[in-house]
Design a protein around this motif. Sequence first.
Motif, PDB file in Angstrom:
ATOM      1  N   UNK A 305       0.825  -1.218   0.000  1.00  0.00           N
ATOM      2  CA  UNK A 305       0.000   0.000   0.000  1.00  0.00           C
ATOM      3  C   UNK A 305       0.858   1.266   0.000  1.00  0.00           C
ATOM      4  N   UNK A 306       2.169   1.103  -0.125  1.00  0.00           N
ATOM      5  CA  UNK A 306       3.047   2.280  -0.179  1.00  0.00           C
ATOM      6  C   UNK A 306       3.563   2.704   1.190  1.00  0.00           C
ATOM      7  N   UNK A 307       3.047   2.076   2.260  1.00  0.00           N
ATOM      8  CA  UNK A 307       3.440   2.489   3.615  1.00  0.00           C
ATOM      9  C   UNK A 307       4.830   1.955   3.983  1.00  0.00           C
ATOM     10  N   UNK A 308       5.485   2.676   4.844  1.00  0.00           N
ATOM     11  CA  UNK A 308       6.802   2.246   5.321  1.00  0.00           C
ATOM     12  C   UNK A 308       6.613   1.568   6.673  1.00  0.00           C
ATOM     13  N   UNK A 309       7.663   0.899   7.152  1.00  0.00           N
ATOM     14  CA  UNK A 309       7.495   0.173   8.410  1.00  0.00           C
ATOM     15  C   UNK A 309       8.702   0.341   9.341  1.00  0.00           C
ATOM     16  N   UNK A 310       8.698  -0.487  10.370  1.00  0.00           N
ATOM     17  CA  UNK A 310       9.748  -0.458  11.388  1.00  0.00           C
ATOM     18  C   UNK A 310      11.132  -0.614  10.760  1.00  0.00           C
ATOM     19  N   UNK A 311      11.232  -1.499   9.771  1.00  0.00           N
ATOM     20  CA  UNK A 311      12.535  -1.747   9.139  1.00  0.00           C
ATOM     21  C   UNK A 311      13.016  -0.499   8.397  1.00  0.00           C
ATOM     22  N   UNK A 312      12.120   0.107   7.620  1.00  0.00           N
ATOM     23  CA  UNK A 312      12.518   1.303   6.867  1.00  0.00           C
ATOM     24  C   UNK A 312      13.038   2.354   7.833  1.00  0.00           C
ATOM     25  N   UNK A 313      12.322   2.502   8.936  1.00  0.00           N
ATOM     26  CA  UNK A 313      12.699   3.544   9.871  1.00  0.00           C
ATOM     27  C   UNK A 313      14.034   3.225  10.543  1.00  0.00           C
ATOM     28  N   UNK A 314      14.321   1.952  10.766  1.00  0.00           N
ATOM     29  CA  UNK A 314      15.617   1.618  11.365  1.00  0.00           C
ATOM     30  C   UNK A 314      16.779   1.746  10.379  1.00  0.00           C
ATOM     31  N   UNK A 315      16.497   1.580   9.090  1.00  0.00           N
ATOM     32  CA  UNK A 315      17.576   1.804   8.112  1.00  0.00           C
ATOM     33  C   UNK A 315      17.923   3.297   8.089  1.00  0.00           C
ATOM     34  N   UNK A 316      16.882   4.127   8.108  1.00  0.00           N
ATOM     35  CA  UNK A 316      17.120   5.576   8.152  1.00  0.00           C
ATOM     36  C   UNK A 316      17.854   5.954   9.439  1.00  0.00           C
ATOM     37  N   UNK A 317      17.544   5.226  10.512  1.00  0.00           N
ATOM     38  CA  UNK A 317      18.176   5.513  11.797  1.00  0.00           C
ATOM     39  C   UNK A 317      19.674   5.211  11.748  1.00  0.00           C
ATOM     40  N   UNK A 318      20.019   4.115  11.093  1.00  0.00           N
ATOM     41  CA  UNK A 318      21.443   3.781  10.939  1.00  0.00           C
ATOM     42  C   UNK A 318      22.162   4.907  10.194  1.00  0.00           C
ATOM     43  N   UNK A 319      21.567   5.357   9.084  1.00  0.00           N
ATOM     44  CA  UNK A 319      22.182   6.457   8.307  1.00  0.00           C
ATOM     45  C   UNK A 319      22.449   7.655   9.198  1.00  0.00           C
ATOM     46  N   UNK A 320      21.425   8.021   9.945  1.00  0.00           N
ATOM     47  CA  UNK A 320      21.532   9.219  10.778  1.00  0.00           C
ATOM     48  C   UNK A 320      22.662   9.078  11.794  1.00  0.00           C
ATOM     49  N   UNK A 321      22.739   7.910  12.395  1.00  0.00           N
ATOM     50  CA  UNK A 321      23.744   7.719  13.447  1.00  0.00           C
ATOM     51  C   UNK A 321      25.154   7.717  12.877  1.00  0.00           C
ATOM     52  N   UNK A 322      25.304   7.089  11.728  1.00  0.00           N
ATOM     53  CA  UNK A 322      26.644   6.990  11.151  1.00  0.00           C
ATOM     54  C   UNK A 322      27.041   8.318  10.492  1.00  0.00           C
ATOM     55  N   UNK A 323      26.118   8.881   9.681  1.00  0.00           N
ATOM     56  CA  UNK A 323      26.498  10.074   8.928  1.00  0.00           C
ATOM     57  C   UNK A 323      26.334  11.372   9.708  1.00  0.00           C
ATOM     58  N   UNK A 324      25.159  11.576  10.282  1.00  0.00           N
ATOM     59  CA  UNK A 324      24.918  12.857  10.953  1.00  0.00           C
ATOM     60  C   UNK A 324      25.618  12.904  12.305  1.00  0.00           C
ATOM     61  N   UNK A 325      25.502  11.820  13.068  1.00  0.00           N
ATOM     62  CA  UNK A 325      26.103  11.835  14.410  1.00  0.00           C
ATOM     63  C   UNK A 325      27.562  11.391  14.391  1.00  0.00           C
ATOM     64  N   UNK A 326      28.020  10.905  13.226  1.00  0.00           N
ATOM     65  CA  UNK A 326      29.419  10.490  13.081  1.00  0.00           C
ATOM     66  C   UNK A 326      29.835   9.448  14.108  1.00  0.00           C
ATOM     67  N   UNK A 327      28.976   8.447  14.290  1.00  0.00           N
ATOM     68  CA  UNK A 327      29.289   7.368  15.240  1.00  0.00           C
ATOM     69  C   UNK A 327      29.968   6.213  14.517  1.00  0.00           C
ATOM     70  N   UNK A 328      30.913   5.572  15.169  1.00  0.00           N
ATOM     71  CA  UNK A 328      31.514   4.384  14.553  1.00  0.00           C
ATOM     72  C   UNK A 328      31.019   3.099  15.224  1.00  0.00           C
ATOM     73  N   UNK A 329      30.218   3.247  16.263  1.00  0.00           N
ATOM     74  CA  UNK A 329      29.750   2.084  17.006  1.00  0.00           C
ATOM     75  C   UNK A 329      28.290   2.293  17.400  1.00  0.00           C
ATOM     76  N   UNK A 330      27.460   1.297  17.129  1.00  0.00           N
ATOM     77  CA  UNK A 330      26.038   1.423  17.428  1.00  0.00           C
ATOM     78  C   UNK A 330      25.588   0.246  18.290  1.00  0.00           C
ATOM     79  N   UNK A 331      25.084   0.561  19.468  1.00  0.00           N
ATOM     80  CA  UNK A 331      24.571  -0.473  20.363  1.00  0.00           C
ATOM     81  C   UNK A 331      23.062  -0.277  20.487  1.00  0.00           C
ATOM     82  N   UNK A 332      22.319  -1.343  20.255  1.00  0.00           N
ATOM     83  CA  UNK A 332      20.865  -1.262  20.406  1.00  0.00           C
ATOM     84  C   UNK A 332      20.435  -2.306  21.421  1.00  0.00           C
TER      85      UNK A 332
END
Length: 568
Positions: A305-332
């Motif tokens: 139906x064109x909607x995005x989900x939890x996975x899409x949002x977590x992929x965007x979250x990875x981008x943000x953490x690595x690129x915008x926040x300049x993190x080299x390590x991500x713990x969830x």
Amino acid sequence: METFQSLLARRLSAALTALGVSQAGELTSATDPRFGDYQTNAALVLAKQRGENPRALAQSIIAVLDVGDVAEPPQVAGAGFINFRIKREAIVAKTRDLVGDEQLGVTPTTDPRKIVIDFGSPNVAKPMHVGHIRSTFLGDALARIAQFVGHDVIRDNHLGDWGTQFGMVIWGWKHLLDRDALARDSIAELVRLYKETNERAANDESVREAARAELVKLQSGDPENFAIWKQCVDLSMREFERAYELLGIKYDIVRGESFYNDRLAAVVERLLRAGIAEISEGAVCVFFRDVPDLADKPCIIRKRDGGYNYATSDIATVDYRVQDLQRDTIWIVTGAPQQLHFRQIFEIARREGDTADFRHITHGSILGEDRKLMKTRSGENVPLRDLLEEAISRAGRIVAEKNPDLREEERAHIAKVIGIGAVKYADLSQYRMTDYVFSWDKMLSLHGNTAPYLQNAYVRIRSIFRKLGHAFVAPEKIALAEAAEIQLAKKLCQFAEVVPQVLNDFRPNILGNYLFELANNFHAFYEECPVLKAAEPARSSRLLLCELTARVLGRGLDLLGIGVPEKM
Ligand code: ARG
């Protein structure tokens, strides 16, 4: 200040180099204190590699091993272990040095990371329940410890604030809202709206359709729905913050799912362009055909139906953490059921060329006394607030009994420190993957591996210093003669070995165990060795042990997010 363990490991490695062999095995603290303080299996590992006699190999390692300044001559034991016993003078000298060290011997990591840690992350318009406890306590402790050993840490609260629950909540808000109830207990009212709408939707197609329409309106930016959504988020956040305040939990940033909303379309486009995602039956999916156990588990990133989900949002979250926040390590930090989800997310990141160190830190469940998932009598999740209030009131009763002379105000403060500490410690002293039974009596007991037991050891020491009546100045030189003194001093020296070890596999319970042993060693010492009544130089040396023990207990508990009272 180098720990005994790291010093011995360095010397061992020099010995192996001198013998012209590769590094092998590990140097760990001894499993049985009768044989020494540390041991290595280096000879065993090498012997296996080269098909030689391990005991003979151990002897030749010892022959070139230079540890005489800190240890007694090393001994070969069993099949070929090498055992080390630290010299008394070395323990005494290090213990004295710990006094002047703010870090209590813990040296900064040689591999400092820029970490983002995502923990707690409760969902909006749903109560924060005991299920979020473990992630919150575990994440907070790991963040504290990571910072203490010298990592750069950002604590991120990844609120679940953009889920499909909002279709129901908004429809309920428009048709069923009780403003008085909202003012009284906003989360309870939001939950009621969600549940009642859900029930109606189950029986009534038109409600189901209407709720879905509200969600679509929200997602396409309808101002009215957006305003309702915003109120829900704010009300929930206020409630969460009250819990965080009580728990002493702090976040550096709050980036909920909604924060990533306008990045989702681009994520999907990018993955399609890169050939990482493909269209399958109208949805956009990532397949992992070459990963055996994921081969039949594609990850949908845009629904039909064109909607995005939890996975899409977590992929965007990875981008943000690595690129915008300049993190080299991500713990969830989340419960184990999200394992598949994060394996997929990390795998997608890897395919995009991301080299950050991704860790999904999972945990088990909290069980009720019936060994089933903890629930209230009516079968609901137990709201966190109720649980914390009960902890504090139970602790208050214990304190009142133990020390009836405390002023009301003081007792309330102590009850809070003990009650909250007990709940946190019951959780953190367990291996994170173990399901554990939530038991008030156990966690609030003054005996056994509990927060009140550790806090009580701290309080006992503080009372020694109150009796002393003046500020204690540590003597330049100390003298330790009794076995119980040496044992306690040895334990104090191990704090710096234990703390970094917690991060190897994210196990704060290792620190909890250590503190429990330390408190036991302290009690044994205190029973055998008079402190204030002793003659010098024993008196000052023992006071120094007391002071260090209190500092290590206080700091260790603080690294677990637990406070200490001055009295109890
Ligand atoms: N809100 C989720 C839950 O309550 C946890 C979020 C974890 N973090 C993430 N980036 N998905 O289960």
